[in-house]
Design an enzyme around this catalytic site. Sequence first.
Site: not given
Ligand code: GLN
Length: 476
Positions: A76, A151, A175
Amino acid sequence: MSATAVDIAADVRAGRRSALDVVEVALAAIAARDGELNAFNTVTADQARAAAAGIDARVVAGEDVGPLAGVPVALKDNLCTRGVPTTCSSKILAGWKPPYDATVVGRLLAAGAIMVGKTNLDEFAMGSSTENSAFGPTRNPHDPTKVPGGSSGGSAAAVAAGFVPLSLGSDTGGSIRQPAALCGVVGLKPTYGRVSRYGLVAFASSLDQIGPFAATVADAAACYDAIAGWDAFDSTSIPEPLEPTSAALGRGVQGLRVGVVSEMTSDAMGIAPDVLARVREAADALAAAGATVTEVSIPACVYGLSAYYLIAPAEASSNLARFDGVRFGLRVDAPTTAEMQRATRTAGFGPEVKRRIMLGTYALSAGYYDAYYGKAQRVRRLILEDFERAYGEVDVLLSPTSPTTAFPLGAKTTDPLTMYLNDVCTIPSNLAGHPALSVPFGTGSDGLPVGVQLMGPALSEALLFQVGAVLEASRS
Ligand code: GLN
């Protein structure tokens, strides 16, 4: 790439297959389809070939090249990689090359794995669809009109498309697990502190964890075994010694107690009927394999989303203050320092990141701190207590990972609240600091993958893999 990481490493170690050949296959697969999917921000082809040749030379010399020898991995793009651009899919980091590798990157390379590139994400890991990227969205390999989740959507898609057998993501509120579910791959969020976050660009430091994506539970376990364990460079790192989790995989679930989380299977959480049906089937599969399955309540988890969307933006508003045009990436020149910073941040951050910075700054401001941030911290404590009570009755918990299968690109981008609802089932484990695993379990009525989530108490990763392996085997 159809071969598993475990098989590739065995072949490379034994000299049956060259790491260079493995890497060429991965690079060819990426070249053939990533123009369509956009899973990668950067492909490090030359570096990967050189690393593979190095592994092959060491095999010939009779050296032990590590448990992930020759395995192509994708990282990532919020993980620092020395001399390789690390963008967080944000314009604000344009041109920045970290001077060091994240601890997880160093550990994967030391285990013989080969980095083939950096994957797309929602900017600074804020989002659930990989559409909040400065480099355009990633598409779901199962249906390119759909999102891959987020994400860590690029890392999930890279495994689902068969580009690489292993990748790393980060999970602050879901994410890793939610994109794993939407792309039909395995994803683990480890216990908070189990995997070093040194070199992960911070989003919400009390929640962030790094973890693996893989096509199989065994590969996810092998990757976790390579990256987990104490690190002097992360002050939140857990000192407990690490038992290899791969050893637990064949143990089955005879006599284990599994609790289906009642709140996460109720209508109130908005779980789609086809997803619920797969969760029920997963519970049945575990019962058929010898587990005792009951319903368990985690009452405070219904407040998890609200607490998370105060705590995470609050921490983000502080963490992202460092991107000010002075030390990293983009600088938009202006007559005074304050104007330069304002112009840089205005041009460099996308709309969702700006929204989080404003929300977080507001929640932390004098007069609102107690009502918002303080209250959210108390909810967090209640959720932890509910989980601890549940783990007095059962060994692991079962729930959906995501309320729905993959949704169309653009379907939720205009309504942030609808997007946030993707995380209702994943956020509670982040707030508690506990590990959770998403395992593919069949498909929804649209034919797209469904993931089920296994949660356990702190440091129960081996148990989650053990139960996950039973779910995996029951589908094949
Ligand atoms: N979808 C969640 C957010 O927007 C989690 C994101 C994540 O785990 N980095 O914060």
